[in-house]
Structure formats: structure tokens, C-alpha cells
Scaffold this motif. Structure first.
Motif, PDB file in Angstrom:
ATOM      1  N   GLY A 206      -7.099 -39.406   4.404  1.00 56.33           N
ATOM      2  CA  GLY A 206      -7.537 -38.751   5.602  1.00 56.33           C
ATOM      3  C   GLY A 206      -8.950 -39.270   5.926  1.00 56.33           C
ATOM      4  O   GLY A 206      -9.501 -38.990   7.048  1.00 56.33           O
ATOM      5  N   GLU A 207      -9.751 -40.064   4.953  1.00 54.19           N
ATOM      6  CA  GLU A 207     -11.019 -40.445   4.826  1.00 54.19           C
ATOM      7  C   GLU A 207     -11.332 -42.055   5.208  1.00 54.19           C
ATOM      8  O   GLU A 207     -10.221 -42.729   4.758  1.00 54.19           O
ATOM      9  CB  GLU A 207     -11.785 -40.013   3.677  1.00 54.19           C
ATOM     10  CG  GLU A 207     -11.896 -38.476   3.730  1.00 54.19           C
ATOM     11  CD  GLU A 207     -12.733 -38.149   2.541  1.00 54.19           C
ATOM     12  OE1 GLU A 207     -13.567 -38.809   2.062  1.00 54.19           O
ATOM     13  OE2 GLU A 207     -12.330 -36.651   1.980  1.00 54.19           O
ATOM     14  N   VAL A 208     -12.335 -42.367   5.475  1.00 51.70           N
ATOM     15  CA  VAL A 208     -12.684 -43.986   5.715  1.00 51.70           C
ATOM     16  C   VAL A 208     -12.930 -44.417   4.355  1.00 51.70           C
ATOM     17  O   VAL A 208     -14.067 -43.854   3.507  1.00 51.70           O
ATOM     18  CB  VAL A 208     -13.850 -44.009   6.830  1.00 51.70           C
ATOM     19  CG1 VAL A 208     -14.071 -45.476   6.860  1.00 51.70           C
ATOM     20  CG2 VAL A 208     -13.486 -43.735   7.897  1.00 51.70           C
ATOM     21  N   ILE A 209     -12.288 -45.477   3.945  1.00 55.70           N
ATOM     22  CA  ILE A 209     -12.439 -46.142   2.704  1.00 55.70           C
ATOM     23  C   ILE A 209     -12.384 -47.815   2.934  1.00 55.70           C
ATOM     24  O   ILE A 209     -11.903 -48.086   4.138  1.00 55.70           O
ATOM     25  CB  ILE A 209     -11.349 -45.714   1.542  1.00 55.70           C
ATOM     26  CG1 ILE A 209     -10.165 -46.281   1.971  1.00 55.70           C
ATOM     27  CG2 ILE A 209     -11.595 -44.395   1.342  1.00 55.70           C
ATOM     28  CD1 ILE A 209      -8.955 -46.013   1.260  1.00 55.70           C
ATOM     29  N   THR A 210     -12.904 -48.431   2.096  1.00 53.59           N
ATOM     30  CA  THR A 210     -12.866 -50.078   2.097  1.00 53.59           C
ATOM     31  C   THR A 210     -11.960 -50.578   1.097  1.00 53.59           C
ATOM     32  O   THR A 210     -12.231 -50.176  -0.240  1.00 53.59           O
ATOM     33  CB  THR A 210     -13.930 -50.495   2.091  1.00 53.59           C
ATOM     34  OG1 THR A 210     -14.990 -50.024   3.344  1.00 53.59           O
ATOM     35  CG2 THR A 210     -14.383 -51.993   2.350  1.00 53.59           C
ATOM     36  N   THR A 221      -9.445 -45.970   8.031  1.00 59.09           N
ATOM     37  CA  THR A 221      -8.758 -44.347   7.348  1.00 59.09           C
ATOM     38  C   THR A 221      -7.679 -44.551   6.406  1.00 59.09           C
ATOM     39  O   THR A 221      -6.683 -45.212   7.050  1.00 59.09           O
ATOM     40  CB  THR A 221      -8.469 -43.305   8.580  1.00 59.09           C
ATOM     41  OG1 THR A 221      -9.773 -43.351   9.330  1.00 59.09           O
ATOM     42  CG2 THR A 221      -8.093 -42.060   7.871  1.00 59.09           C
ATOM     43  N   PHE A 222      -7.572 -43.977   5.420  1.00 63.16           N
ATOM     44  CA  PHE A 222      -6.677 -43.959   4.310  1.00 63.16           C
ATOM     45  C   PHE A 222      -5.766 -42.948   4.733  1.00 63.16           C
ATOM     46  O   PHE A 222      -5.794 -41.865   4.753  1.00 63.16           O
ATOM     47  CB  PHE A 222      -7.144 -43.540   3.202  1.00 63.16           C
ATOM     48  CG  PHE A 222      -6.110 -43.393   2.010  1.00 63.16           C
ATOM     49  CD1 PHE A 222      -4.952 -43.774   2.219  1.00 63.16           C
ATOM     50  CD2 PHE A 222      -6.459 -42.504   0.673  1.00 63.16           C
ATOM     51  CE1 PHE A 222      -3.827 -43.525   1.157  1.00 63.16           C
ATOM     52  CE2 PHE A 222      -5.504 -42.394  -0.112  1.00 63.16           C
ATOM     53  CZ  PHE A 222      -4.356 -42.884   0.000  1.00 63.16           C
ATOM     54  N   ALA A 223      -4.601 -43.701   5.573  1.00 63.22           N
ATOM     55  CA  ALA A 223      -3.516 -42.923   6.247  1.00 63.22           C
ATOM     56  C   ALA A 223      -2.293 -42.563   5.396  1.00 63.22           C
ATOM     57  O   ALA A 223      -1.843 -41.544   5.467  1.00 63.22           O
ATOM     58  CB  ALA A 223      -3.046 -43.692   7.432  1.00 63.22           C
TER      59      ALA A 223
END
Length: 249
Positions: A206-210, A221-223
């Protein structure tokens, strides 16, 4: 060896170049799964052939697993191994809230990298014959920050973060028992329950990652993780499946 799983062999070496290399040498004669652990590795390796530091007291082992399946199916065992590591660490420490699973194959302790998994395979055509699941855990000491890639998660150790001291062979007992249970679940019910359990412990869901490969990078966003084990990132262009990459927070 209380709790050692039925049908799994066990080989403990004082020193070896790499437990993954030893698994490759043993593969042609292996009739069943066998754990290969070493007190010392002289040429350990991580992903993309990177050297893997192994201070004394750390855990290094490879599960040599005979298989007869497509590479994509076999690769899902990185999630099986991750869950087994999580359960073994909880059993060793009595703590569940401080560990998380980082896609595709790391275990975090309080946000730092505690353990890594590396899969290597052998076979012909569309079917694999053997899978080697290499596992390294910083039980006693962690590599220095200068020994890891820039921007990577900081390395940590179980002893350094928690003061927990456990011998590698004791940890092998915990890990082998946990792995056998999840392997049975995987071969009986498929990936779905493994995927669900893994997501329950996923880092940064649920957070933004690369996600970064050697060619490009994708931020979103890690969905989710899909039924093939791909990382799903939600981006401005819609969901993007990531098959293989290094993940940065």
C-alpha cells in the motif's frame, strides 16, 4: 533433532565454497530433498552473482529439492521459503511484529535486511529437475553498509538488533520444520494460500516503492502480488506487473 521433517536429508559441512555450488554437485544423485548447511562459505554468492558476506555464526544453507515442473511454478518457492524463514524467526525470538517480507526474496527485521533467498535450477526444456533454494541469515553479525549496493536496505543481524543468540544448526531445525509444512501446503493447495499468507507479512504494502532492473525502473504503489508471483505496482498509467527487479523504499 526434535521436529526434523520426515523425508528431508541433512548435511552439515564445516566449510564449503558455497552451499548452492554443493547442491549443484549433489543434484544428480539426490533422490529426495536435502538441506545442506555450512559453518563457513569461502565463495558465497547472492543475486546477480554478487558476493555474499558470511561472518562467523551466521546461517548459510541450501535446500536441494527434486522437482518436475515448469520454471514459473518452481520459482514460487521463493514465497514458500520466505514464509518458512518468517516462522523460524518468530519461533527463535518469540516476536512476530518486527519481521516483514520484502518482495521478492528478503526478510526484514525492523526495516533492515536480515535474510536473503536465492533460487537456482537445473533441467531440460520446459521441465526442471532440481531446484536449489539458497538461504542466508545474519544471525550473529551484519555486513557493513559499504558492502551493499547504494540505496539498498541496511543490513542488520538478529544478535545486533535483539540480542538473540542462536546457533546455525538450531536455526536449521526451526527452518526445516517450517519449510516442510509450507511445502506440503504448496504442493497440496497451490500458490493461493501461500500468496495470501505472504501478503499478510509484506513490507510496504500500500506504499510507494521503486522496482529497478538493469534497464529501467518503475515507481508506484505496491498494490498486490499476482497469481504468478509478480509484483503489481499501481502507477499513473495503471497497474504494472513486475516479474523480476530490485525493490527500493
Amino acid at each position: 533433532m526434535t521436529g526434523w521433517p520426515d523425508g528431508y536429508g541433512r548435511r552439515v559441512l564445516q566449510s564449503v565454497d558455497s552451499t548452492l555450488s554443493e547442491a549443484a554437485r549433489m543434484a544428480s544423485d539426490a533422490s529426495g530433498p536435502v538441506w545442506i548447511m555450512a559453518e563457513q562459505q569461502t565463495a558465497a554468492r547472492g543475486r546477480r552473482g554478487r558476493p555474499w558476506a558470511m561472518p562467523a555464526g551466521n546461517f548459510a544453507a541450501t535446500l536441494l529439492l527434486p522437482v518436475s515442473e515448469a520454471p514459473g511454478q518452481a520459482a514460487l518457492r521463493s514465497f514458500v521459503a520466505s514464509l518458512a524463514l518468517y516462522e523460524a524467526l518468530v519461533a527463535a525470538t518469540g516476536r512476530a511484529d518486527i519481521f516483514a517480507l520484502k518482495w521478492p526474496n528478503d526478510v526484514l527485521l525492523r526495516g533492515g535486511k536480515l535474510a536473503g533467498i536465492l533460487l537456482e535450477s537445473a533441467g531440460q526444456g520446459a521441465q526442471l529437475r532440481h531446484l536449489a533454494i539458497g538461504i542466508g541469515v545474519n544471525l550473529a553479525a551484519a555486513p557493513g553498509a559499504d558492502e551493499v549496493e547504494a540505496g539498498a536496505v541496511r543490513p542488520v543481524s538478529l544478535k545486533g538488533e535483539l540480542g538473540t543468540v542462536i546457533a546455525p544448526e538450531e536455526f536449521l531445525d526451526l527452518l526445516a520444520e517450517a519449510y516442510a509444512r509450507f511445502e506440503t501446503q504448496f504442493t497440496t493447495y497451490g500458490f493461493a494460500p501461500i500468496r495470501s499468507a505472504w501478503l499478510n507479512h509484506a513490507a510496504r504494502l500500500g506504499e510507494v516503492i521503486t522496482a529497478r532492473t538493469t534497464r529501467d525502473e518503475t515507481t508506484g504503489t505496491f498494490a498486490d502480488v499476482d497469481s504468478a508471483g509478480n509484483l503489481i505496482l499501481e502507477t499513473s498509467k495503471g497497474p504494472v506487473p513486475i516479474t523480476a527487479a530490485e525493490v527500493f523504499f
